[in-house]
Motif scaffolding. Structure first.
Motif, PDB file in Angstrom:
ATOM      1  N   VAL A   1      -5.360 -12.015  -8.618  1.00 50.83           N
ATOM      2  CA  VAL A   1      -4.651 -12.516  -7.643  1.00 50.83           C
ATOM      3  C   VAL A   1      -4.638 -11.622  -6.695  1.00 50.83           C
ATOM      4  O   VAL A   1      -4.730 -12.016  -5.544  1.00 50.83           O
ATOM      5  CB  VAL A   1      -3.135 -12.849  -8.079  1.00 50.83           C
ATOM      6  N   SER A   2      -4.524 -10.167  -6.869  1.00 53.93           N
ATOM      7  CA  SER A   2      -4.669  -9.359  -5.833  1.00 53.93           C
ATOM      8  C   SER A   2      -6.100  -9.042  -5.497  1.00 53.93           C
ATOM      9  O   SER A   2      -6.107  -8.554  -4.256  1.00 53.93           O
ATOM     10  CB  SER A   2      -3.925  -8.275  -6.079  1.00 53.93           C
ATOM     11  N   SER A   3      -7.061  -9.470  -6.128  1.00 58.18           N
ATOM     12  CA  SER A   3      -8.383  -9.036  -5.484  1.00 58.18           C
ATOM     13  C   SER A   3      -8.588 -10.312  -4.196  1.00 58.18           C
ATOM     14  O   SER A   3      -8.294 -11.121  -4.093  1.00 58.18           O
ATOM     15  CB  SER A   3      -9.330  -9.662  -6.486  1.00 58.18           C
ATOM     16  N   GLN A   4      -9.412  -9.624  -3.390  1.00 56.54           N
ATOM     17  CA  GLN A   4      -9.689 -10.158  -1.908  1.00 56.54           C
ATOM     18  C   GLN A   4     -10.208 -11.529  -2.206  1.00 56.54           C
ATOM     19  O   GLN A   4     -11.250 -11.909  -2.929  1.00 56.54           O
ATOM     20  CB  GLN A   4     -10.634  -9.343  -1.218  1.00 56.54           C
ATOM     21  N   ARG A   5      -9.842 -12.493  -1.742  1.00 57.69           N
ATOM     22  CA  ARG A   5      -9.878 -13.840  -2.156  1.00 57.69           C
ATOM     23  C   ARG A   5     -10.267 -14.200  -3.589  1.00 57.69           C
ATOM     24  O   ARG A   5     -11.136 -15.109  -3.489  1.00 57.69           O
ATOM     25  CB  ARG A   5     -11.392 -14.191  -1.319  1.00 57.69           C
ATOM     26  N   GLY A   6      -9.427 -13.635  -4.034  1.00 58.25           N
ATOM     27  CA  GLY A   6      -9.693 -14.174  -5.709  1.00 58.25           C
ATOM     28  C   GLY A   6     -10.927 -13.841  -6.263  1.00 58.25           C
ATOM     29  O   GLY A   6     -11.093 -14.087  -7.476  1.00 58.25           O
ATOM     30  N   LYS A   7     -11.461 -13.045  -5.899  1.00 60.80           N
ATOM     31  CA  LYS A   7     -12.864 -12.456  -6.375  1.00 60.80           C
ATOM     32  C   LYS A   7     -12.899 -11.182  -7.041  1.00 60.80           C
ATOM     33  O   LYS A   7     -12.452 -10.163  -6.473  1.00 60.80           O
ATOM     34  CB  LYS A   7     -13.819 -12.249  -5.221  1.00 60.80           C
ATOM     35  N   ALA A   8     -12.456 -11.208  -8.543  1.00 63.51           N
ATOM     36  CA  ALA A   8     -12.260  -9.777  -9.298  1.00 63.51           C
ATOM     37  C   ALA A   8     -13.445  -9.246  -9.225  1.00 63.51           C
ATOM     38  O   ALA A   8     -14.537  -9.888  -9.370  1.00 63.51           O
ATOM     39  CB  ALA A   8     -11.446 -10.280 -10.528  1.00 63.51           C
ATOM     40  N   PRO A   9     -13.535  -8.050  -9.779  1.00 64.00           N
ATOM     41  CA  PRO A   9     -14.648  -7.322  -9.940  1.00 64.00           C
ATOM     42  C   PRO A   9     -15.447  -7.615 -11.251  1.00 64.00           C
ATOM     43  O   PRO A   9     -14.839  -8.365 -12.105  1.00 64.00           O
ATOM     44  CB  PRO A   9     -14.181  -5.737 -10.273  1.00 64.00           C
ATOM     45  N   ASP A  10     -16.691  -7.249 -11.435  1.00 67.14           N
ATOM     46  CA  ASP A  10     -17.612  -7.869 -12.459  1.00 67.14           C
ATOM     47  C   ASP A  10     -16.976  -7.661 -13.821  1.00 67.14           C
ATOM     48  O   ASP A  10     -17.168  -8.547 -14.554  1.00 67.14           O
ATOM     49  CB  ASP A  10     -19.117  -7.483 -12.226  1.00 67.14           C
ATOM     50  N   ILE A  11     -16.261  -6.332 -13.698  1.00 74.67           N
ATOM     51  CA  ILE A  11     -15.880  -6.188 -15.192  1.00 74.67           C
ATOM     52  C   ILE A  11     -14.782  -7.026 -15.791  1.00 74.67           C
ATOM     53  O   ILE A  11     -14.510  -7.161 -16.961  1.00 74.67           O
ATOM     54  CB  ILE A  11     -15.656  -4.771 -15.168  1.00 74.67           C
ATOM     55  N   TYR A  12     -14.047  -7.709 -14.519  1.00 76.47           N
ATOM     56  CA  TYR A  12     -13.227  -8.504 -15.168  1.00 76.47           C
ATOM     57  C   TYR A  12     -13.584  -9.887 -16.111  1.00 76.47           C
ATOM     58  O   TYR A  12     -12.922  -9.949 -16.913  1.00 76.47           O
ATOM     59  CB  TYR A  12     -12.217  -8.986 -13.933  1.00 76.47           C
ATOM     60  N   TYR A  13     -14.843 -10.256 -15.351  1.00 75.23           N
ATOM     61  CA  TYR A  13     -15.131 -11.511 -16.230  1.00 75.23           C
ATOM     62  C   TYR A  13     -15.770 -10.921 -17.381  1.00 75.23           C
ATOM     63  O   TYR A  13     -15.968 -11.650 -18.267  1.00 75.23           O
ATOM     64  CB  TYR A  13     -16.295 -11.835 -15.218  1.00 75.23           C
TER      65      TYR A  13
ATOM     66  N   TYR B   1     -14.813  -8.593 -19.114  1.00 78.36           N
ATOM     67  CA  TYR B   1     -13.638  -8.331 -20.186  1.00 78.36           C
ATOM     68  C   TYR B   1     -13.049  -9.758 -20.831  1.00 78.36           C
ATOM     69  O   TYR B   1     -13.180  -9.691 -21.952  1.00 78.36           O
ATOM     70  CB  TYR B   1     -12.225  -7.668 -19.486  1.00 78.36           C
ATOM     71  N   ILE B   2     -13.049 -10.961 -19.641  1.00 78.57           N
ATOM     72  CA  ILE B   2     -12.641 -12.037 -20.359  1.00 78.57           C
ATOM     73  C   ILE B   2     -13.553 -12.614 -21.274  1.00 78.57           C
ATOM     74  O   ILE B   2     -13.157 -13.210 -22.072  1.00 78.57           O
ATOM     75  CB  ILE B   2     -12.768 -13.146 -19.071  1.00 78.57           C
ATOM     76  N   ARG B   3     -14.706 -12.263 -21.088  1.00 82.95           N
ATOM     77  CA  ARG B   3     -15.948 -12.877 -22.108  1.00 82.95           C
ATOM     78  C   ARG B   3     -16.078 -12.135 -23.413  1.00 82.95           C
ATOM     79  O   ARG B   3     -16.676 -12.359 -24.349  1.00 82.95           O
ATOM     80  CB  ARG B   3     -17.336 -12.863 -21.390  1.00 82.95           C
ATOM     81  N   GLY B   4     -15.360 -10.824 -23.403  1.00 78.66           N
ATOM     82  CA  GLY B   4     -15.109 -10.040 -24.385  1.00 78.66           C
ATOM     83  C   GLY B   4     -16.415  -8.923 -24.779  1.00 78.66           C
ATOM     84  O   GLY B   4     -16.720  -8.493 -25.716  1.00 78.66           O
ATOM     85  N   SER B   5     -17.291  -8.915 -23.434  1.00 76.44           N
ATOM     86  CA  SER B   5     -18.188  -7.968 -23.370  1.00 76.44           C
ATOM     87  C   SER B   5     -18.005  -6.574 -23.414  1.00 76.44           C
ATOM     88  O   SER B   5     -18.676  -5.785 -23.809  1.00 76.44           O
ATOM     89  CB  SER B   5     -18.913  -8.374 -22.234  1.00 76.44           C
ATOM     90  N   VAL B   6     -16.785  -6.093 -22.901  1.00 78.95           N
ATOM     91  CA  VAL B   6     -16.029  -5.005 -22.904  1.00 78.95           C
ATOM     92  C   VAL B   6     -14.735  -4.869 -23.337  1.00 78.95           C
ATOM     93  O   VAL B   6     -13.988  -5.777 -23.431  1.00 78.95           O
ATOM     94  CB  VAL B   6     -15.924  -4.256 -21.395  1.00 78.95           C
ATOM     95  N   LYS B   7     -14.260  -3.640 -23.997  1.00 80.14           N
ATOM     96  CA  LYS B   7     -13.139  -3.573 -24.670  1.00 80.14           C
ATOM     97  C   LYS B   7     -11.906  -3.397 -23.453  1.00 80.14           C
ATOM     98  O   LYS B   7     -12.219  -2.864 -22.614  1.00 80.14           O
ATOM     99  CB  LYS B   7     -12.949  -2.398 -25.631  1.00 80.14           C
ATOM    100  N   ARG B   8     -10.892  -3.595 -23.899  1.00 85.52           N
ATOM    101  CA  ARG B   8      -9.567  -3.338 -22.927  1.00 85.52           C
ATOM    102  C   ARG B   8      -9.562  -2.016 -22.519  1.00 85.52           C
ATOM    103  O   ARG B   8      -9.461  -1.887 -21.225  1.00 85.52           O
ATOM    104  CB  ARG B   8      -8.203  -3.562 -23.589  1.00 85.52           C
ATOM    105  N   GLU B   9      -9.773  -0.938 -23.351  1.00 89.22           N
ATOM    106  CA  GLU B   9      -9.694   0.401 -22.662  1.00 89.22           C
ATOM    107  C   GLU B   9     -10.651   0.685 -21.760  1.00 89.22           C
ATOM    108  O   GLU B   9     -10.358   1.318 -20.893  1.00 89.22           O
ATOM    109  CB  GLU B   9      -9.670   1.447 -24.162  1.00 89.22           C
ATOM    110  N   GLU B  10     -11.841   0.172 -22.066  1.00 90.35           N
ATOM    111  CA  GLU B  10     -13.062   0.472 -20.950  1.00 90.35           C
ATOM    112  C   GLU B  10     -12.653  -0.274 -19.795  1.00 90.35           C
ATOM    113  O   GLU B  10     -12.623   0.449 -18.810  1.00 90.35           O
ATOM    114  CB  GLU B  10     -14.225   0.156 -21.643  1.00 90.35           C
TER     115      GLU B  10
END
Length: 271
Positions: A58-70, A72-81
């Motif tokens: 929500v706080s990302s400019q115009r709702g565009k979160a950084p690539d790593i957000y997506y 993480y959502i897809r499970g490609s990276v762990k929460r800690e990373e």
């Protein structure tokens, strides 16, 4: 975008953030946020993780979160990373996790400090939240009551009947201009010690303390003489693809109501 005069919101018993989502989505004609969620307070660690993650989006400019957000959502990276990356460390609307008083903790001073710091000098603000509903829901009551006298005694002593008193305490302490309290429909016919839980809650919210009163309105039925069922919102009637029925209590501080009515009268007379 958030405008400087956006109305502050404090989210108590936030859960995963449903009410917060609604308020965060309200924009003016220029696309600016009309409400600014200052802090969300939630005890459950899983719900808190959802709040924290959503805050970044929500706080990302115009709702565009950084690539790593997506990623993480897809499970490609762990929460800690994910949370080690610079772009995810400081979301603009970071919710705060904290145990609520009445659930085995006494953190009223801590909670008050969070709210005081979040509001600053703001006097006009909105309190939202939904105190835990296990003791009110039909399924919860059936499970908690059981069949034996011992089960009934445990049900009557369950502290979750009165977690709304922490919500009430915040109203007493900080006197919000407006509050929105959500709960399950089962609270309408839930009783404790032979008396109606709903009537007790309504009485407490209408007059939280001496000299402080609120008018409790329905968001779906007009008028002052309302039945308990008039406070129920049926989500399927508002474009939501599920039959989710919830009690929503919309409280407006009495002096705010009076001031608004006076302003409308003056405007009408000048037309």
């Amino acid at each position: 975008m958030t405008v400087q005069n956006a109305i502050p919101v404090i989210d108590l018993f936030a859960g995963p953030g449903g009410l917060c989502e609604g308020f965060s989505s309200v924009n003016d004609d220029e696309g600016n946020s009309r409400f600014s969620v200052k802090v969300s307070i939630e005890k459950d660690p899983v719900a808190h993780r959802t709040l924290h993650l959503r805050a970044l989006f929500v706080s990302s400019q115009r709702g565009k979160a950084p690539d790593i957000y997506y990623e993480y959502i897809r499970g490609s990276v762990k929460r800690e990373e994910f949370w080690r990356t610079p772009k995810s460390k400081k979301p603009l609307k970071k919710p705060i996790r904290g145990p609520m008083r009445g659930a085995g903790f006494d953190t009223s001073e801590v909670v008050d400090g969070w709210i005081r710091a979040a509001l600053g000098q703001q006097k006009n603000w909105v309190l939202i939240g939904g105190p835990p509903c296990q003791a009110y829901s039909l399924a919860g009551r059936s499970r908690l009551r059981g069949k034996s006298p011992k089960d009934l005694k445990a049900f009557e002593s369950d502290k979750r009947h009165f977690l709304y008193t922490e919500y009430l305490r915040i109203i007493q302490q900080f006197e919000p201009s407006v509050f929105v309290m959500e709960n399950v429909k089962g609270m309408l016919n839930s009783t404790h010690g032979g008396s109606s839980i709903f009537e007790r809650i309504m009485g407490d919210l209408r007059e939280p303390k001496e000299g402080l009163t609120y008018e409790i309105r329905s968001l779906v039925v007009d008028g002052d003489e309302l039945e308990p069922r008039d406070y129920v919102i049926q989500s399927e009637n508002f474009g939501i693809p599920q039959c989710r029925h919830r009690v929503i209590l919309f409280g407006i501080r009495s002096d705010v109501v009076k001031k608004t009515l006076n302003s409308l009268t003056i405007h009408a007379c000048s037309c």
